[in-house]
Write an enzyme that holds these catalytic residues in place. Structure first.
Site, PDB file in Angstrom:
ATOM      1  N   ASP A  84     -39.549 -23.392  25.556  1.00 27.52           N
ATOM      2  CA  ASP A  84     -40.874 -22.830  25.796  1.00 27.52           C
ATOM      3  C   ASP A  84     -40.884 -21.306  25.786  1.00 27.52           C
ATOM      4  OD1 ASP A  84     -42.074 -25.276  25.924  1.00 27.52           O
ATOM      5  OD2 ASP A  84     -42.265 -25.326  28.109  1.00 27.52           O
ATOM      6  N   TYR A 115     -49.425 -44.384  30.347  1.00 23.09           N
ATOM      7  CA  TYR A 115     -48.294 -45.200  29.934  1.00 23.09           C
ATOM      8  C   TYR A 115     -47.383 -45.440  31.138  1.00 23.09           C
ATOM      9  CZ  TYR A 115     -46.436 -40.407  29.256  1.00 23.09           C
ATOM     10  OH  TYR A 115     -46.096 -39.088  29.395  1.00 23.09           O
TER      11      TYR A 115
END
Length: 399
Positions: free
Chosen positions: A291, A214
């Site tokens: 995370d 993309y």
């Protein structure tokens, strides 16, 4: 005014620092690396991420640097046949209220860093590694590799996949190596033939592999990432990789995808890791998020989005919170975020297994399922994820 130490100066750490400073706290951010910077290339930001960014006052600068893509496209990786297209046009915007966009990682990180540097309640320290903590009834001490240690009213571990705060708090050992290897490169859009350019996130899926690309950096560059379920058992991060080695791994890719793959030059390789969901996020005045709390595979494209949601929820819960109530509110934060983030972790693994990488009969079942889905069906499928307002949970909790 409570003082909070944030371990980790990545996207989650800076977003947390900003949210807490806006909530009335003074914040120190301790970053292990010698400078505040973020590695990587492209990130996808769904409307739930933009809602969180709006709460931080950063939706506009991030949106201005982003590429607002027209669609998410899923193609059969060998034949090129379209399997599903989720249009991100006016109907999507009307339903979810905010855009779906893609950015270079630095185009998200830089506004966060600028906002933190400009905020009078935030102090940033690079080259300070948090190695653990010592908790007490009234304060917590963040232990550092070379000192001095920091004493604060609360410690937030936003120190990533290999979190030292989590290692002590949860004690579940190193992250699990997933067996999936991803190769990433970024190429100038000027090098991409006109007939291969599209303002979309395009995924080519094949047996045991997928390829996504993309535009990023305002459309000036093309982000390439190709992943193989190759059983890798040794974690690597950002390892320079020869172009020929990458190309040799994916001989079955459709010619159009192959032409794009061949444009990559400076490839780097990661072996993906994650962890199982845990219900242990807090220890007194210490908590983990991002995370450090819920690392996930990239298949749902929600890792950064979840960290941004964590930050604004924590900021709302700790707004004007006195020191005596911090531990209680950290527990409330964990209770509000654990179910959602665990679901995203599970869905990310499921997407890799059942949508991106299946073969033979499982791939045929996937294709048949997707063929029966309308545009509304596709939006229904992502509604729980993209329509989520992180602030809503804290508003309900306060009632």
């Amino acid at each position: 005014m409570p003082h909070v130490v944030v371990a980790g100066g990545g996207i989650g750490g800076l977003a947390t620092a900003l949210a807490l400073a806006q909530a009335g706290h003074t914040v120190e951010v301790l970053e292990r690396k010698g400078e505040f910077t973020e590695l990587g290339a492209g990130i996808q930001l769904a409307p739930n991420a933009f809602r969180a960014l709006a709460r931080l006052g950063l939706a506009e600068p991030v949106s201005a640097a982003a590429v607002h893509v027209d669609a998410l496209r899923l193609l059969e990786g060998r034949s090129g046949a379209p399997l599903a297209v989720l249009s991100l046009d006016h109907a999507y915007r009307a339903r979810f209220g905010l855009p779906y966009a893609v950015v270079h990682r630095s185009d998200l990180y830089r506004p966060l860093l600028d906002a933190c540097q400009a905020h009078r309640r935030i102090t940033l320290h690079a080259g300070v590694e948090v190695t653990g903590y010592q908790g007490g009834p009234d304060q917590v001490r963040a232990l550092t590799a070379r000192g001095p240690d920091r004493t604060a009213d609360a410690l937030i571990g936003a120190d990533g996949l290999h979190s030292a705060v989590r290692a002590q708090l949860v004690g579940d050992g190193p992250p699990r190596v997933s067996g999936h290897t991803i190769h990433r490169a970024v190429v100038p859009m000027a090098a991409v033939p006109a007939e291969l350019r599209s303002n979309t996130v395009t995924l080519w899926v094949g047996p045991g592999w997928h390829f996504v690309h993309y535009p990023i950096a305002g459309g000036s560059r093309l982000n390439l990432a190709i992943t193989q379920d190759d059983g890798a058992r040794e974690a690597v991060a950002g390892l320079p990789t020869e172009r020929e080695q990458v190309l040799a791994r994916f001989p079955g890719l459709h010619p159009a995808g192959r032409r794009l793959l061949e444009l990559g030059r400076d490839w780097r390789t990661w072996v993906l890791c994650d962890r199982d969901a845990t219900t242990t996020w807090t220890d007194g005045r210490t908590a983990v998020l991002g995370d450090a709390a819920h690392p996930m595979l990239q298949y749902a494209a929600q890792g950064a989005c979840m960290a941004l949601e964590d930050a604004v929820v924590l900021g709302d819960l700790l707004r004007d919170c006195p020191s005596a109530r911090l531990a209680e509110q950290l527990r409330e934060f964990a209770s509000l975020r654990q179910e959602r983030t665990a679901r995203v972790q599970d869905v990310s693994r499921w997407m890799g297994r059942e949508v991106y990488h299946p073969s033979d009969g499982a791939a045929q079942a996937r294709d048949a399922l997707l063929a029966d889905m309308s545009a509304d069906d596709l939006m229904d499928a992502v509604d729980w994820l993209h329509a989520h307002d992180a602030r809503g949970a804290t508003t309900l909790a306060a009632q």
